[in-house]
Design a protein around this motif. Sequence first.
Motif, short mmCIF file in Angstrom:
data_model
loop_
_atom_site.label_atom_id
_atom_site.label_comp_id
_atom_site.label_asym_id
_atom_site.label_seq_id
_atom_site.Cartn_x
_atom_site.Cartn_y
_atom_site.Cartn_z
N HIS A 132 -10.70 -30.75 25.42
CA HIS A 132 -10.48 -32.18 25.57
C HIS A 132 -10.35 -32.76 24.17
CE1 HIS A 132 -10.68 -35.11 28.89
NE2 HIS A 132 -10.97 -35.99 27.97
N GLU A 192 -16.93 -42.23 22.27
CA GLU A 192 -17.20 -42.85 23.56
C GLU A 192 -18.69 -43.07 23.78
OE1 GLU A 192 -15.32 -40.26 22.97
OE2 GLU A 192 -13.38 -40.48 24.00
N SER A 209 -10.83 -43.90 28.61
CA SER A 209 -10.21 -43.98 27.30
C SER A 209 -8.69 -43.99 27.48
CB SER A 209 -10.66 -42.82 26.42
OG SER A 209 -10.49 -41.59 27.10
N LYS A 240 -2.25 -41.92 32.62
CA LYS A 240 -2.95 -40.95 31.78
C LYS A 240 -2.61 -39.50 32.13
CE LYS A 240 -7.28 -40.85 30.73
NZ LYS A 240 -7.82 -40.94 29.37
N ASN A 269 -6.00 -42.65 26.35
CA ASN A 269 -5.22 -41.55 25.79
C ASN A 269 -4.59 -40.77 26.94
OD1 ASN A 269 -8.02 -41.09 26.37
ND2 ASN A 269 -7.81 -38.99 25.64
MG MG Z 1 -11.76 -39.96 27.79
#
Ligand code: MG
Length: 337
Positions: A238, A180, A142, A56, A144
Amino acid sequence: MPIALPRVFRPTENNLARLAARLRRGDIVGVPSETVYGLAADALDADACARIFAAKGRPSTDPLIVHLASVRDLATVAVANPAALALARACWPGPLTLVLPKQACIPDLVTAGRATVAVRVPDHPLFRKLIRLAGRPLAAPSANPFGYISPTAAAHVRDGLAGTALRAVLDGGECRVGVESTIVDLTDPARPRLLRPGGLSVESIEAVLGLSVIRPRSSETRVRAGVAAPAPGMLTQHYSPRTPLTLHRRIDMADLAKLPPDAAVLLLRRPAASGTDPRVYWLSERGELAEIARHLFARLRALDKAGWSHLHAEVPAGSEGLAPAIRDRLTRAAAKR
Ligand code: MG
Ligand code: TXA
């Protein structure tokens, strides 16, 4: 040389067994959840979890959520209290993460050196099945690249983490919730604190607890990268598209007339008279919050890829239901780097 794409696995029994074996070997695997796709590894194996941070590009100061197959396993990773148990029983499986004192088996890397661990039971049967088959809790942020828009489909994970150590993604369809989990710190059960608004409304959490949840002041949640954060992961910027994004309370047809031809507009609901303006997109037919949340990240991602010079999006007002979570994600996505 072409970049190696991770392989997307259909959820057959055979594939689930293969992916569980990978996880037991210490590999990372992309997994579906009801909120967003996760990047999973054995939560009890620090080397495996280090691969999550590497893939990540995530700073080691940002701890991971530990996922369990059942409420019954909570005591194996965290020290529960009656308030936490009440919430877990009422809301799991579901988009709620609890922060509690950790058990010694959880590596420091997972919690970024904290004495607490974030845990949840995801409401996706394939994710829970994989946890059971792997036979251990799975840490998963997550899936991403750090800072980019969260993935809500297997193809988002495959494309976003191409060229990393990730080799496999389990396809569980599109995420039903789309934002989320809500994170609540229950280390002091008398003073539950909201760390991140998310897929479960704070009202429904308060209804179970019979207590009000302390909301962070906005100055506390808008911490800039690099400055010590009161809670990890509370970065101003973010979930961000590369295309500049500007937020609006409302965008009407008069506003549209003033925008250049290469700017796109993302509305909360289908406009009464949109005509056929190719710059206009919307998140929900009737402006329903659950539908807006479900489509938010996928729509931002598609618009980011489409070559627009600028994006303009409407933000929902109010403190009900999913409005705070949607507003939080859009606000961070629009924040300047
Ligand atoms: Mg995240
Ligand atoms: O819905 C979700 O929660 C998804 C799916 C995959 O479960 N996961 C997710 O993980 O959103 P991630 O890593 O993107 O966000 C987790 C957040 C981070 O902001 C992290 O800082 C916070 O949880 N967190 C984790 N452990 C914590 C702890 N011990 N104390 C406070 N915050 C914690």
